[in-house]
Design an enzyme around this catalytic site. Structure first.
Site, PDB file in Angstrom:
ATOM      1  CB  CYS A  17      -0.904  -0.030   1.240  1.00 35.39           C
ATOM      2  SG  CYS A  17      -1.922   1.433   1.436  1.00 35.39           S
ATOM      3  CB  CYS A  41      -0.468   2.441   4.073  1.00 36.47           C
ATOM      4  SG  CYS A  41      -2.005   1.800   3.439  1.00 36.47           S
ATOM      5  CG  ASP A  42       3.268   1.200   4.447  1.00 36.41           C
ATOM      6  OD1 ASP A  42       2.824   1.715   5.490  1.00 36.41           O
ATOM      7  OD2 ASP A  42       3.084   0.016   4.141  1.00 36.41           O
TER       8      ASP A  42
HETATM    9  C1  LIG Z   1       0.655  -4.649   5.258  1.00 35.32           C
HETATM   10  C2  LIG Z   1      -0.507  -3.684   5.157  1.00 35.32           C
HETATM   11  C3  LIG Z   1      -0.360  -2.419   5.700  1.00 35.32           C
HETATM   12  C4  LIG Z   1      -1.424  -1.514   5.651  1.00 35.32           C
HETATM   13  N1  LIG Z   1      -1.265  -0.289   6.199  1.00 35.32           N
HETATM   14  C5  LIG Z   1      -2.299   0.587   6.216  1.00 35.32           C
HETATM   15  C6  LIG Z   1      -2.156   1.885   6.808  1.00 35.32           C
HETATM   16  O1  LIG Z   1      -1.113   2.249   7.330  1.00 35.32           O
HETATM   17  N2  LIG Z   1      -3.254   2.702   6.776  1.00 35.32           N
HETATM   18  C7  LIG Z   1      -4.442   2.357   6.192  1.00 35.32           C
HETATM   19  O2  LIG Z   1      -5.392   3.129   6.228  1.00 35.32           O
HETATM   20  N3  LIG Z   1      -4.576   1.146   5.599  1.00 35.32           N
HETATM   21  C8  LIG Z   1      -3.551   0.256   5.599  1.00 35.32           C
HETATM   22  N4  LIG Z   1      -3.679  -0.951   4.961  1.00 35.32           N
HETATM   23  C9  LIG Z   1      -4.968  -1.278   4.330  1.00 35.32           C
HETATM   24  C10 LIG Z   1      -5.965  -1.709   5.421  1.00 35.32           C
HETATM   25  O3  LIG Z   1      -5.384  -2.699   6.213  1.00 35.32           O
HETATM   26  C11 LIG Z   1      -7.243  -2.232   4.789  1.00 35.32           C
HETATM   27  O4  LIG Z   1      -7.789  -1.235   3.951  1.00 35.32           O
HETATM   28  C12 LIG Z   1      -8.272  -2.612   5.835  1.00 35.32           C
HETATM   29  O5  LIG Z   1      -7.748  -3.551   6.755  1.00 35.32           O
HETATM   30  C13 LIG Z   1      -9.509  -3.213   5.182  1.00 35.32           C
HETATM   31  O6  LIG Z   1     -10.410  -3.521   6.198  1.00 35.32           O
HETATM   32  P1  LIG Z   1     -11.581  -4.579   6.005  1.00 35.32           P
HETATM   33  O7  LIG Z   1     -12.243  -4.678   7.321  1.00 35.32           O
HETATM   34  O8  LIG Z   1     -12.392  -4.216   4.825  1.00 35.32           O
HETATM   35  O9  LIG Z   1     -10.901  -5.952   5.609  1.00 35.32           O
HETATM   36  P2  LIG Z   1      -9.665  -6.770   6.176  1.00 35.32           P
HETATM   37  O10 LIG Z   1      -8.782  -5.943   7.012  1.00 35.32           O
HETATM   38  O11 LIG Z   1      -9.092  -7.446   4.984  1.00 35.32           O
HETATM   39  O12 LIG Z   1     -10.352  -7.857   7.132  1.00 35.32           O
HETATM   40  C14 LIG Z   1     -11.078  -8.913   6.604  1.00 35.32           C
HETATM   41  C15 LIG Z   1     -11.534  -9.799   7.761  1.00 35.32           C
HETATM   42  O13 LIG Z   1     -12.415 -10.806   7.258  1.00 35.32           O
HETATM   43  C16 LIG Z   1     -12.050 -12.047   7.816  1.00 35.32           C
HETATM   44  N5  LIG Z   1     -12.567 -13.096   6.934  1.00 35.32           N
HETATM   45  C17 LIG Z   1     -12.248 -13.358   5.634  1.00 35.32           C
HETATM   46  N6  LIG Z   1     -12.957 -14.421   5.200  1.00 35.32           N
HETATM   47  C18 LIG Z   1     -13.745 -14.825   6.227  1.00 35.32           C
HETATM   48  C19 LIG Z   1     -14.698 -15.877   6.403  1.00 35.32           C
HETATM   49  N7  LIG Z   1     -14.991 -16.730   5.418  1.00 35.32           N
HETATM   50  N8  LIG Z   1     -15.301 -16.003   7.612  1.00 35.32           N
HETATM   51  C20 LIG Z   1     -15.037 -15.139   8.630  1.00 35.32           C
HETATM   52  N9  LIG Z   1     -14.151 -14.116   8.504  1.00 35.32           N
HETATM   53  C21 LIG Z   1     -13.511 -13.969   7.328  1.00 35.32           C
HETATM   54  C22 LIG Z   1     -10.542 -11.973   7.965  1.00 35.32           C
HETATM   55  O14 LIG Z   1     -10.077 -12.929   8.898  1.00 35.32           O
HETATM   56  C23 LIG Z   1     -10.409 -10.537   8.475  1.00 35.32           C
HETATM   57  O15 LIG Z   1     -10.665 -10.496   9.852  1.00 35.32           O
HETATM   58  C24 LIG Z   1      -2.642  -1.876   5.006  1.00 35.32           C
HETATM   59  C25 LIG Z   1      -2.758  -3.149   4.431  1.00 35.32           C
HETATM   60  C26 LIG Z   1      -1.707  -4.040   4.500  1.00 35.32           C
HETATM   61  C27 LIG Z   1      -1.855  -5.410   3.875  1.00 35.32           C
END
Ligand SMILES: Cc1cc2nc3c(=O)[nH]c(=O)nc-3n(C[C@H](O)[C@H](O)[C@H](O)COP(=O)(O)OP(=O)(O)OC[C@H]3O[C@@H](n4cnc5c(N)ncnc54)[C@H](O)[C@@H]3O)c2cc1C
Length: 336
Positions: free
Chosen positions: A149, A152-153
């Site tokens: 990202c 983010c970084d």
């Molecule tokens: C290394 C990294 C660094 C990042 N740094 C930043 C940052 O500094 N700032 C920022 O704003 N964003 C950052 N991001 C982006 C940010 O993490 C994501 O935009 C955010 O986490 C998305 O949130 P979400 O809840 O939509 O999904 P996710 O965070 O992807 O969470 C998905 C959830 O669904 C669960 N899940 C999936 N399938 C199933 C299933 N079948 N049954 C039950 N549960 C399930 C997973 O276990 C997880 O808990 C970063 C991403 C990465 C990979």
């Protein structure tokens, strides 16, 4: 099965099926924000964590773009706070994964490894998975120089040398974005031509900070506490060389975690669940939020915002439009 939850919102165990008002699938920023809002509406939501409690951001060392933390916050610490806050109001976090759903029946059926849930409303926040290179060192150095990202970084790499892997639109967009900070950006691409659109290609090719390593793949990522160098392999000659770099940004695609909903919800060609601006999916009572429904922004704050919006809609649905609330108002109307 009777709808018996609107008065308490608490999970009931009926023939080993747990009946809940709100089931949230996913425990990232979107899921935990939805949990906070529905918990504060006294709906006792159940959150299924999936394999990654806290979601993608729990992998990252520092988050500096989430408001309220002027000195930044560890990714894990941030989602722990999200979880604690939701639990304080009655959200129940279950270490379980949804394996199958039936959205044609009411309440909705969600099967997990450990239980069957019947849910009056469903909030899907299963996120997306950035595709990985799957090379040695990648996992260990994620958040320590390896990133998925640039928004983010990128800031951490002011006046540093970085490399970007990929040749599609997002790789080029992110590479151009990184030139705001980095001293140099090397795009590593396994082919000798790019997949990205012509305008982006021209912008990248003309940018003096960007150079290309064509027909090249990353075979190893090396460093102890922080990334030091990457091993590159020339796909034509097979020759290997080291390329010292401060940062490695991997943009080889994103896979929304929507497979178990396929055929039951409208999903676009890339696999994102289609929602309207109220987070409504194609099935009334089912909402989706965060990266599983968002190909554009992919941030903690936007995912959390979508989660809150989905929760507000689910609360409204349970009060006004769900089969159980309609049944209850018919009963009330029929009373003398
Ligand atoms: C290394 C990294 C660094 C990042 N740094 C930043 C940052 O500094 N700032 C920022 O704003 N964003 C950052 N991001 C982006 C940010 O993490 C994501 O935009 C955010 O986490 C998305 O949130 P979400 O809840 O939509 O999904 P996710 O965070 O992807 O969470 C998905 C959830 O669904 C669960 N899940 C999936 N399938 C199933 C299933 N079948 N049954 C039950 N549960 C399930 C997973 O276990 C997880 O808990 C970063 C991403 C990465 C990979």
């Amino acid at each position: 099965m009777e709808f018996n939850l609107m008065d308490t919102g608490k999970a009931t165990d009926d023939n080993s099926e747990k009946h809940v008002s709100v089931l949230i699938i996913g425990s990232g920023p979107a899921g935990l924000s939805a949990a906070l809002y529905t918990a504060r509406a006294d709906l006792n939501p159940v959150v299924l964590t999936g394999m990654e409690l806290g979601g993608q951001v729990s992998l990252t060392y520092a988050v500096e773009n989430y408001p309220g933390f002027p000195d930044g916050v560890g990714g894990n610490e941030l989602v722990e706070k999200f979880q604690k806050q939701a639990e304080r109001f009655g959200a129940q976090v279950e270490f379980d994964t949804a394996t199958e759903v039936d959205l044609s029946q009411r309440p909705f059926l969600v099967k997990t490894y450990n239980s069957n849930y019947l849910a009056d409303s469903l909030i899907i926040t299963t996120g997306a998975t950035p595709l990985h290179l799957n090379v040695p060192g990648e996992q260990e150095l994620t958040g320590r120089g390896v990133s998925y990202c640039a928004t983010c970084d990128g800031w951490f790499f002011k006046d540093k040398d970085v490399a970007v892997v990929g040749g599609g639109d997002s790789a080029l967009e992110e590479a151009i974005f990184l030139t705001r900070y980095a001293k140099s950006v090397t795009i590593i691409h396994r082919r000798d031509e790019l997949r990205a659109g012509a305008i982006l290609q021209n912008r990248a090719l003309e940018n003096p900070k960007i150079s290309f390593a064509w027909n090249t793949v990353v075979s190893e990522i090396i460093g102890e506490d922080a990334l030091k160098t990457i091993r590159l392999q020339d796909k034509i000659s097979g020759e290997e060389r080291e390329h010292p770099t401060d940062g490695l940004f991997i943009f080889i695609g994103h896979r929304p975690n929507s497979q178990i909903f396929s055929g039951q919800l409208e999903i676009d060609k890339q696999g994102y669940i289609i929602v309207d601006n109220m987070m409504r999916t194609s099935v009334p009572g089912v909402y989706a939020a965060g990266e599983v429904a968002d190909p554009h922004f992919r941030q903690v704050i936007t995912s959390a915002g979508m989660g809150a919006a989905a929760a507000m809609q689910a609360i409204h649905y349970l009060e006004e439009d769900s089969p159980s609330s309609i049944q209850q108002s018919l009963v009330a109307e029929a009373k003398p």
